[in-house]
Every structure is written in C-alpha cells, then in structure tokens.
Design a protein around this motif. Structure first.
Motif, PDB file in Angstrom:
ATOM      1  N   ASP A 144     -10.717   2.573   0.427  1.00 56.07           N
ATOM      2  CA  ASP A 144      -9.646   3.309  -0.253  1.00 56.07           C
ATOM      3  C   ASP A 144      -9.704   4.768   0.175  1.00 56.07           C
ATOM      4  O   ASP A 144     -10.624   5.216   0.856  1.00 56.07           O
ATOM      5  CB  ASP A 144      -9.728   3.168  -1.779  1.00 56.07           C
ATOM      6  CG  ASP A 144     -10.960   3.830  -2.385  1.00 56.07           C
ATOM      7  OD1 ASP A 144     -11.286   4.967  -2.024  1.00 56.07           O
ATOM      8  OD2 ASP A 144     -11.611   3.205  -3.247  1.00 56.07           O
TER       9      ASP A 144
ATOM     10  N   MET B  63      -2.203   5.158   3.034  1.00 57.21           N
ATOM     11  CA  MET B  63      -3.244   4.136   3.188  1.00 57.21           C
ATOM     12  C   MET B  63      -2.881   3.158   4.298  1.00 57.21           C
ATOM     13  O   MET B  63      -3.737   2.770   5.103  1.00 57.21           O
ATOM     14  CB  MET B  63      -3.434   3.394   1.861  1.00 57.21           C
ATOM     15  CG  MET B  63      -4.567   2.395   1.868  1.00 57.21           C
ATOM     16  SD  MET B  63      -6.171   3.205   2.116  1.00 57.21           S
ATOM     17  CE  MET B  63      -7.228   1.782   2.319  1.00 57.21           C
TER      18      MET B  63
ATOM     19  N   SER C 146      -4.914  -6.269  -2.142  1.00 58.41           N
ATOM     20  CA  SER C 146      -4.353  -4.933  -1.943  1.00 58.41           C
ATOM     21  C   SER C 146      -3.894  -4.390  -3.296  1.00 58.41           C
ATOM     22  O   SER C 146      -4.747  -4.066  -4.125  1.00 58.41           O
ATOM     23  CB  SER C 146      -3.207  -4.980  -0.924  1.00 58.41           C
ATOM     24  OG  SER C 146      -2.191  -5.887  -1.339  1.00 58.41           O
TER      25      SER C 146
ATOM     26  N   SER D 247      -8.290   1.058 -11.343  1.00 63.97           N
ATOM     27  CA  SER D 247      -8.800   0.932  -9.985  1.00 63.97           C
ATOM     28  C   SER D 247      -7.826   1.546  -8.989  1.00 63.97           C
ATOM     29  O   SER D 247      -6.639   1.718  -9.267  1.00 63.97           O
ATOM     30  CB  SER D 247      -9.039  -0.545  -9.657  1.00 63.97           C
ATOM     31  OG  SER D 247      -9.381  -0.708  -8.299  1.00 63.97           O
ATOM     32  N   GLU D 248      -8.351   1.866  -7.805  1.00 70.52           N
ATOM     33  CA  GLU D 248      -7.475   2.350  -6.737  1.00 70.52           C
ATOM     34  C   GLU D 248      -6.532   1.248  -6.272  1.00 70.52           C
ATOM     35  O   GLU D 248      -5.482   1.540  -5.697  1.00 70.52           O
ATOM     36  CB  GLU D 248      -8.316   2.852  -5.561  1.00 70.52           C
ATOM     37  CG  GLU D 248      -9.094   4.120  -5.854  1.00 70.52           C
ATOM     38  CD  GLU D 248      -8.215   5.316  -6.168  1.00 70.52           C
ATOM     39  OE1 GLU D 248      -7.176   5.465  -5.489  1.00 70.52           O
ATOM     40  OE2 GLU D 248      -8.541   6.079  -7.090  1.00 70.52           O
ATOM     41  N   HIS D 249      -6.887  -0.014  -6.541  1.00 69.72           N
ATOM     42  CA  HIS D 249      -5.948  -1.098  -6.255  1.00 69.72           C
ATOM     43  C   HIS D 249      -4.709  -0.969  -7.133  1.00 69.72           C
ATOM     44  O   HIS D 249      -3.605  -1.305  -6.705  1.00 69.72           O
ATOM     45  CB  HIS D 249      -6.629  -2.450  -6.489  1.00 69.72           C
ATOM     46  CG  HIS D 249      -7.639  -2.817  -5.448  1.00 69.72           C
ATOM     47  ND1 HIS D 249      -7.296  -3.350  -4.226  1.00 69.72           N
ATOM     48  CD2 HIS D 249      -8.996  -2.718  -5.450  1.00 69.72           C
ATOM     49  CE1 HIS D 249      -8.388  -3.583  -3.519  1.00 69.72           C
ATOM     50  NE2 HIS D 249      -9.436  -3.198  -4.227  1.00 69.72           N
TER      51      HIS D 249
ATOM     52  N   ASN E 141      -3.698   2.139  -3.416  1.00 70.08           N
ATOM     53  CA  ASN E 141      -4.415   3.048  -2.527  1.00 70.08           C
ATOM     54  C   ASN E 141      -5.708   2.423  -2.023  1.00 70.08           C
ATOM     55  O   ASN E 141      -6.624   3.140  -1.623  1.00 70.08           O
ATOM     56  CB  ASN E 141      -4.724   4.359  -3.267  1.00 70.08           C
ATOM     57  CG  ASN E 141      -5.074   5.501  -2.334  1.00 70.08           C
ATOM     58  OD1 ASN E 141      -4.576   5.572  -1.214  1.00 70.08           O
ATOM     59  ND2 ASN E 141      -5.946   6.386  -2.778  1.00 70.08           N
ATOM     60  N   ALA E 142      -5.818   1.078  -2.043  1.00 69.01           N
ATOM     61  CA  ALA E 142      -7.053   0.415  -1.626  1.00 69.01           C
ATOM     62  C   ALA E 142      -6.720  -0.954  -1.047  1.00 69.01           C
ATOM     63  O   ALA E 142      -5.654  -1.528  -1.318  1.00 69.01           O
ATOM     64  CB  ALA E 142      -8.019   0.270  -2.800  1.00 69.01           C
TER      65      ALA E 142
ATOM     66  N   LEU F  91       0.841  -1.196   0.000  1.00 71.18           N
ATOM     67  CA  LEU F  91       0.000   0.000   0.000  1.00 71.18           C
ATOM     68  C   LEU F  91       0.872   1.241   0.000  1.00 71.18           C
ATOM     69  O   LEU F  91       2.080   1.176   0.281  1.00 71.18           O
ATOM     70  CB  LEU F  91      -0.910   0.019   1.247  1.00 71.18           C
ATOM     71  CG  LEU F  91      -1.862  -1.158   1.445  1.00 71.18           C
ATOM     72  CD1 LEU F  91      -2.463  -1.114   2.840  1.00 71.18           C
ATOM     73  CD2 LEU F  91      -2.957  -1.149   0.395  1.00 71.18           C
TER      74      LEU F  91
ATOM     75  N   ALA G 206      -9.436   7.476  -2.171  1.00 70.41           N
ATOM     76  CA  ALA G 206      -9.487   8.198  -3.439  1.00 70.41           C
ATOM     77  C   ALA G 206      -9.821   9.667  -3.194  1.00 70.41           C
ATOM     78  O   ALA G 206     -10.706   9.992  -2.386  1.00 70.41           O
ATOM     79  CB  ALA G 206     -10.521   7.564  -4.362  1.00 70.41           C
TER      80      ALA G 206
ATOM     81  N   HIS H 202     -14.616  -3.038   0.547  1.00 75.67           N
ATOM     82  CA  HIS H 202     -13.545  -2.325  -0.150  1.00 75.67           C
ATOM     83  C   HIS H 202     -13.322  -0.981   0.528  1.00 75.67           C
ATOM     84  O   HIS H 202     -14.270  -0.214   0.740  1.00 75.67           O
ATOM     85  CB  HIS H 202     -13.929  -2.134  -1.623  1.00 75.67           C
ATOM     86  CG  HIS H 202     -13.031  -1.185  -2.360  1.00 75.67           C
ATOM     87  ND1 HIS H 202     -11.914  -1.603  -3.064  1.00 75.67           N
ATOM     88  CD2 HIS H 202     -13.093   0.169  -2.505  1.00 75.67           C
ATOM     89  CE1 HIS H 202     -11.342  -0.543  -3.611  1.00 75.67           C
ATOM     90  NE2 HIS H 202     -12.026   0.542  -3.291  1.00 75.67           N
TER      91      HIS H 202
END
Length: 364
Positions: free
Chosen positions: A283, A174, A205, A220-222, A226-227, A170, A285, A281
């Motif tokens: 994150d 995060m 992650s 995606s934030e993944h 960041n998630a 991460l 964002a 989930h």
C-alpha cells in the motif's frame, strides 16, 4: 358626668358601616351567581351584574375570502396527449426554467460540472495500463475514495499485456505504482528466467473493512482503495513464481522483497503476522516523516528429502509370474508333482527335494 343610650347612638352611629357591608354582600352574590344557559345569557346582561362584567362584547364582522377560480378551458384548446413530446413547454418571459440556472438556483446546482482529470489520470495512458476510470465511492466510515480506476492489465514496454486477475479497484496513484513496479522490476526478472510475465495474481484490492478483517479495528488501506494483496506472478511458459512459496529460490524472493520495499510505504509478508503468510500486502499509506514499514521474512527453502525407493530385486528371485501365484495354487502344484514322480524320484533325499521346490512370494 351623665351617660345615656340616646347620646351614645348620636355620637357613635353604625349606619354607615352597615350600608357598606350590605353593598359588599350584594356584589359577592352577583359575581357568584352564573347564568343557567350561556348562549342565552350572552344576549342579555345579568340582573345582578352591578359592575357590568357579564355584558356581551361586540364581535368583529367576519368577511368571507374570495378565492379566484381559473378561467374555463376553451373548447378549441388541444389536449395534453396531442402535444408533441419533443417540444419544450412554453415559458413566461423573464422566468428561468427548472433546468437553467437562475437567481434562486445557482449554476453548480443546476448541472454538476465534471471534475478535470488529475495529473495521475493523464499520465496513466493506454500505453502504460488498461485502467478505465470509475465513479467515486462514498461508503460508511470514510470508506472509498476519489480518482479511482479499475486496473485490468499492465502494458509492458514491448506492448505485451500482463492481465490482472481479477481486475483491481484502486486509486490512480496506487494503480500507477503497481504498473511501474511490474514494468521496471518484474519484467526484467521474468526475462532472466527466459520468459515474460503473463498474469498478476490479485488476491484482494478494494474492500470496505477494518484492518485484518477485525471487528472494530481501524479502517484498512483496502477500504481506501489504496492497497493490494499479491500472491504470485505467472510466466508465459506456464511457470508460477509464488512470493511466499518456499520452493521458490531464496535469491528470487529476496529480489522481489527489495523491489517492493523501495517503491511502497507498507510491505507485509510472512513473519509480520499470521494474516500474511500466503501473500504480500502492498500500500501507499501516508505517515509522518515519510515513515515506511517493510516486514517480510524470506524463509529458507524447505529441505529436500529423497523419496523412499523399493529395494532392488535380487538376481536369484524367481520370475514375477511364478512369484505372483497364490499359495493355494502352489499347494495344488506340489500335490500334482508328487503324484507324477516315479519311484526312483522318491528315493531322492528329502533335502534335495526341498532345494528344487520353487521359492515362495516375497514381501515388498
């Protein structure tokens, strides 16, 4: 007026025109006729070249370039294999080496300077979490990120460690938010249940992919590290609290819902879409005007249905040993009983004999 041929020739003579025409024909023939052999024709001018167009031109003299050769190697010079490897090669005075910065090579290109640690990295000490730093990730399509850590465990205020299984990659911000959430929200929840947290179930992650793993979707934030997706937390007494498990009490799941929605900018769980029915989930964002998304419907617990129990055994039922005998043995026992009975027993009414007959096996 008299006219004669002699006077006409004297007045209108054509000798000048004839001489000019002859010269033009001669020049055309000279230009049209070419030499038979070009190599030999360049040495001598063409016989009919009136204007001098075919005369050879002088060529400039070609001088051979002299390339300086290196000096011969002296006999007493040491071999390359005999030189010690630890010593640096001699350098000419005034010339910088390849490793040292110079006029043509700036200092930044010579040796990349390490970035100073961020404020998050300085705050995320070993007293808060076991999260060693890892190099930056540069993937396709802006995938990856900077200031990354590998979150392996979270240290509680009482020095107990909550293992993150498996370890999550991460961003530092995060990872710090996850550690703060576990330390301040989940640890008191586990204490209210009479135990402490031992593990954090990490479902996913960092993964370089689009949203919901759909081809062509936005990153995606993944993919930005960041998630994180979490399914449950495990307690030291062996109990597991599933965030989407409907057998878990509704009050406890709502408590987790309020805690994550207050800390993270995006929370997706059951009811948001069918991709998040078995996990949540989280994150960080960044959106315009600090807009947040909290979509997690806490379903009611499943109705508890009592299991079907067998009917109670009646008191007048025969012993289990007798009831468990097969029907073939029962028929043989009846024949043996009839043979062993005396004539007096035969006089007993048929109804009475039937009443003394053992009961057959009952179905359950």
């Amino acid at each position: 007026m008299t006219f004669s041929l002699t006077e006409f020739r004297r007045k209108w003579s054509c000798r000048g025109f004839m001489s000019v025409g002859a010269a033009m024909v001669t020049a055309a023939l000279g230009l049209s006729l070419g030499p038979i052999e070009r190599a030999e024709a360049r040495k001598y001018p063409a016989p009919l070249d009136i204007f001098g167009l075919g005369t050879p031109r002088p060529r400039p003299a070609v001088h051979a370039a002299k390339i300086p050769l290196p000096r011969p190697r002296p006999e007493q010079a040491p071999r390359a294999a005999d030189k010690p490897t630890d010593e640096a090669p001699p350098q000419a005075e005034g010339k910088p080496s390849q490793d040292q910065p110079g006029a043509d090579k700036p200092a930044e290109a010579a040796s990349p300077a390490q970035k100073p640690p961020s404020a998050c990295r300085l705050a995320l000490t070993e007293d808060v979490a076991i999260a060693p730093s890892i190099p930056d990730i540069r993937g396709p399509g802006a995938c990856g990120g900077e200031d990354l850590v590998r979150l392996e465990a979270i240290v509680l205020p009482d020095k107990r460690k909550v293992a993150v299984k498996p370890a999550a990659i991460l961003r530092c911000t995060m990872a710090s938010a996850i550690a703060d959430w576990v330390r301040k929200d989940m640890a008191p929840l586990a204490t209210s249940l009479g135990s402490s947290i031992s593990d954090l179930d990490n479902f996913d992650s960092f993964e370089c992919r689009g949203r919901n793993r759909v081809a062509g979707a936005l990153l995606s934030e993944h993919g930005k590290a960041n998630a994180i997706d979490i399914r449950a937390i495990k307690l030291a007494n062996g109990q597991s609290i599933g965030f989407t498990d409907r057998t878990t009490s509704r009050e406890m799941r709502e408590r987790v819902l309020h805690s994550v929605c207050a800390r993270f900018s995006t929370v997706l769980g059951p009811g948001s879409d069918w991709y998040h029915e078995d996990h949540i989930h989280l994150d960080l964002a960044q959106r315009r005007n600090d807009y947040r998304i909290c979509q997690w419907h806490v379903w009611d617990p499943l109705p508890q249905v009592a299991p079907l129990l067998p009917a109670e055994r009646p008191e007048e039922a025969p012993p289990r040993e007798v009831a468990a005998k097969p029907e073939a043995k029962e028929g043989a026992d009846d024949e043996a009983a009839e043979k062993s009975t005396s004539p007096e027993d035969k006089s007993v009414p048929e109804k009475k004999a039937q009443s003394t007959k053992p009961a057959t096996k009952k179905r359950r």
